[in-house]
Enzyme design. Structure first.
Site, short mmCIF file in Angstrom:
data_model
loop_
_atom_site.label_atom_id
_atom_site.label_comp_id
_atom_site.label_asym_id
_atom_site.label_seq_id
_atom_site.Cartn_x
_atom_site.Cartn_y
_atom_site.Cartn_z
N GLY A 33 -17.15 -33.13 -49.21
CA GLY A 33 -15.96 -33.14 -50.04
C GLY A 33 -14.72 -32.86 -49.20
CB CYS A 34 -11.23 -33.99 -49.45
SG CYS A 34 -10.95 -33.79 -51.22
CG PHE A 35 -10.61 -29.15 -52.03
CD1 PHE A 35 -9.31 -28.86 -51.64
CD2 PHE A 35 -10.80 -29.72 -53.28
CE1 PHE A 35 -8.23 -29.13 -52.47
CE2 PHE A 35 -9.73 -29.99 -54.12
CZ PHE A 35 -8.45 -29.71 -53.72
CB THR A 40 -9.41 -28.66 -45.90
OG1 THR A 40 -9.45 -29.98 -46.42
CG2 THR A 40 -8.04 -28.36 -45.35
#
Lengths: 347, 347, 347, 347
Positions: free
Chosen positions: A150-152, A155
């Protein structure tokens, strides 16, 4: 050899980004990589010209139905489908096809966590697409299956990793991640209208309710001294792309800014896509837009005895489509950085 | 009686907002309040038409120099000047004039904190303009001096107040506050250009380095069981106005969502400008733009055992100009809510 | 007497804006105006708190179905419904109720134009809500029926009016009007998602295909020497609110900037909501946001012998909800400017 | 051979964009192109890390003074300097060095026009960098001097060209071009602050006063039947990059949509960077961001008998830096499209 690539769910934002990157990939230019079937669901039969006018090279292509028949006969299949569809398709395509899944289905190892957060039966686990996590690059090299993170979680993981692994902090993380609106995908919705999102920020899925929470914990736990505690709240901001995570945690006794900077800088010294900024400079999402980079800073809050880490990436590139292409590179044996921009479209 | 009002530094964003509110104030409509001198520095001699075209009623006015002579003869003087100018002007105007200072000069009680964060000699302390803080409304009623709070401290204080006073949390706060760009003021600067700020977020003054940190601690300490610890990091977001603070702190043993909601709702039951949202609904800055409201939510993160409070306001209204007018109302004996919008310009 | 007001389609952007203005209307403050039924369609049964969190005063209200029964018993009914619903409702409510229609149904006089552009049967014509058009204010005073104009026609009409009536130009107008995204309404749609509209502009309904074209022609024709020709193209820009129209037309022989400025200034000298800017200053939508103002400039392009008029307003205020309240004021005999802000929420 | 490239004024937006493109250029990857001196003025001595954090590959480079000494010894020198500096530098560098000038100095042929619009002495004319203009590609191949066009003239010229050359219209053009804020450059300025430009549009330099007016006329005149008349007004919109021009002109007797589409499509059939959209689809700046493309549509307004052309490009890529690299490719004999993206960073 020419690798033939298909994209299922090509007209979504992840699909469009994968296509943008493949069209600029040196293997595409040299003919070693070919773009095959582009599939969709409700928009099958429409042209790329109409659906993705930012890809003029493919303007004459037609979107076909997302079926195993249409996806068969390719060497690599990217999946950009809603959760729950990847397993059956991967099985039907067989073990020789490289399947790179941008959905969540094969990310979580813990079946209970999956059921708690996604409400369906656990599908299993595939090699997880953050090559920068210790030991993961090796698993991804030559792998026929990849679960793109996932993108979160990407990060947050890339930001927290050096501090957790370097034992700079107590593993009790408070994370606020500000995200652009493309993270919510390309589906009609009143709360995501331009008029509802421009000139405005709001938090959503506060503290522990977002599905990406167990994913970041799973990534960090193996490197931590104790089970990692995470309170994660995302904030929606008026920009198309980008995520900026702020990760705050109690600083361990005696740790200084100097040590922190040293640990972070050395941790990522050989990573092409992780860039620790000079002391005093903060990440800005603009500086990573369109790239596969993660910009990172770590600041010691002396007074509050906290470490404040900030990390920024483009949710559609390093956060999804770029990570997918990076993993394809590792799977096929291309240079890991091939076709992945480092320099951002800024301002 | 007609109160004559002057604004020093009228052409900045705080000055412009105070003027917008005064022009819609019922006392202005009834003739009980009159707008007198509008002063500036570099733009003295220019017209309001040129400098503040959003105020067509005052188009023919001319900005005059910021001097004691020009400010004398008014009943109320708002100061929107850089730090360090307010003391001498207030002294020269005398004790009978109501002076409402939007700068930081008279906010901090601790001289050492002032010197550490502002680097100059401490000027003293005036009644502090958050009437919602216990005991403050009484000090502001009829006061001839008001220190208008910083926009971040108001957002953070109003959000954290019920939790700290209600003993719902350990007083160890991690605060990330996302702000619109007008918070930086109306001065030429490359990092604040539209091209540098649109479509992008970045953190700045991370963890403990922002000047508003001691101010929020000063506000909360008297209500806390133990000294309040705050790690505060602001994030700049691409919107003209608005602040959204997320305040995360360890939840005390046994506290439930139900209790939290009850404490917050009751705490602000009689406050016209503090609106606790229904459970499950998060504040959005759009819904407070142009108003004197603070929208608040408090969410229990069961898993991480944290309380996640979110509070939103318009940095130029409740964060500065609206608070200034609210304090003027208290000083002059007008209704506290007079001229202060509750309904936002949304979308 | 207390006027009781209902709003049909209250949860759309026009309805929300009318409510914002009524809540700040002096007649509401004095008790002469009361807010009654708020109706909706798909969201009947939901609370205002949930649907319109920017209106905290009405948080406890519930949206009811849009039926004649629910709308009956009010003195004023605002209609914010899709085209085609206004006629039957107005008829059922009867001739004594003031009905102010924000839809297009009763704007066009020419039945053929209606059918060509809207594809249904012509419903008739009501007094048209631009009081600034010669002769219209008189028709609106005391009227029980009002057709509120489209947001583009108001912007274009107020800009072009002095030039057409003053015979400064040949009536051959090229109009490009840049609009914010709220103009498209509050309905789920992929092309209007934040991700599709932020950081981007596009034209749509180019040259003559937009339904507002015949409306502006109808407004200008009675004042022109010859039939007015209009090529109108709207452009969607990344902002929530605001319209900026640029109107270019051949300048008549011998006309100078001086004469143009004189004609424009004198034409609107007594109009509270039309503000001709000083020579050299261009309208900016920010300076009219939240107001009922139209800012106007007219520039002589000497070299190309064209007049370039620019006009800006807030599409939800002077463009819809503000015009509706202005017309209500005229209908009920309130001061025309009551409750209508002149000073904008800027920046 | 390895070409060594210098960039004067490297830290401006044009310089940064040229660097982004060169870093992704295949000749850079293969070692045929090397990035040499990067010069600046006020920021000489600072690092690229600090000034252009979006270019992490060059983070360790230092900006040096813009002097002939620093620029000497390169094969190609890009100039991104304010008007007036290019001539002396080019002369000092000598005739063997390829000089590609992004300033206006050598664009206009008519000395009087230069003096009228720029107020200084005319420097002369260099081959003009729109290869898509008939006859220009040949002049640019191998040329040691290139005048890169202004961003507006490129947008307007590429849009109007087929209609003027194809005699579809009377050469009386009304042009409104909406531009992103990076067009104004990277210099501190109050009107270009984020707070002044977000959520707002405004026209500026209306009708004939913008310096790019004579440039577009010069481009179109040689292909027109009669002297081209242009009334051009730019509009500033809240987006970092992108220009959308709407070009309206009287349609010639008897011309149909079908003919227009045919002329446009055929005109650009062989141009890699000019993309005529399918009928009914309008250009959107998002779809060209980061690319060297110009997207074009031409719509017949039957009723008003006008042709409405819309053209969109990225002001920093095809509008400046991309055009500069395209011309470098032609000068050095690289493939014209080398290093120039066609697929946009969208959304």
């Amino acid at each position: 050899m020419t690798y033939k690539v298909a994209i299922a769910g090509a007209t979504g934002y992840a699909g469009g980004e994968i296509l943008r990157l493949l069209l600029n990939h040196p293997a595409y230019a040299s003919g070693d990589l070919e773009i095959g079937a582009l599939t969709g669901h409700s928009n099958a039969g429409q042209s790329v010209a109409e659906l993705m006018p930012h890809l003029p090279q493919l303007a004459d292509r037609t979107i076909v139905d997302t079926t195993v028949e249409n996806l068969a006969g390719h060497d690599v299949v990217f999946l950009g489908l809603p959760h729950g569809h990847s397993g059956p398709i991967a099985k039907a395509l067989g073990e020789d096809v490289v399947v790179i899944d941008c959905a969540a289905d094969f990310r979580l190892k813990d079946a209970q966590e999956w059921e708690d957060f996604y409400g369906s039966e656990h599908a299993g686990t595939w090699p997880y697409g953050i090559p920068e996590l210790p030991g993961h690059r090796e698993q991804l090299q030559g792998s026929k299956r990849v679960a793109v993170p996932g993108c979160f979680p990407t990060t947050m993981t890339l930001g927290a990793l050096p501090a957790v692994a370097g034992k700079l902090i107590e593993p009790d993380l408070t994370i606020i991640a500000v995200t652009g609106v493309s993270g919510a995908g390309k589906k009609a919705s009143v709360p995501l209208l331009g008029a509802e999102t421009m000139g405005s920020v709001k938090a959503y899925s506060p503290g522990g309710t977002h599905r990406h929470t167990p994913e970041v914990i799973q990534n960090l736990n193996p490197l931590a001294e104790a089970p990692v505690n995470v309170s994660f709240t995302p904030v929606l901001a008026p920009m198309p792309r980008g995520i900026l995570a702020t990760i705050t945690a109690p600083l361990k006794e005696g740790i200084t800014q100097e040590e922190v900077t040293k640990v972070f800088t050395e941790f990522y010294a050989d990573e092409p896509f992780c860039h620790v900024l000079p002391v005093g400079q903060q990440p800005q999402t603009q500086n990573v837009v369109g790239t596969n980079m993660c910009h990172i800073q770590a600041h010691v809050d002396e007074r509050a005895r906290k470490l404040v880490i900030t990390s920024a990436l483009d949710n559609l590139t390093k956060g999804t489509g770029g990570a997918a292409v990076q993993c394809m590179n590792l799977s096929l044996g291309f240079a890991e950085t091939a076709g992945l921009p480092l320099a951002a479209v800024a301002p």
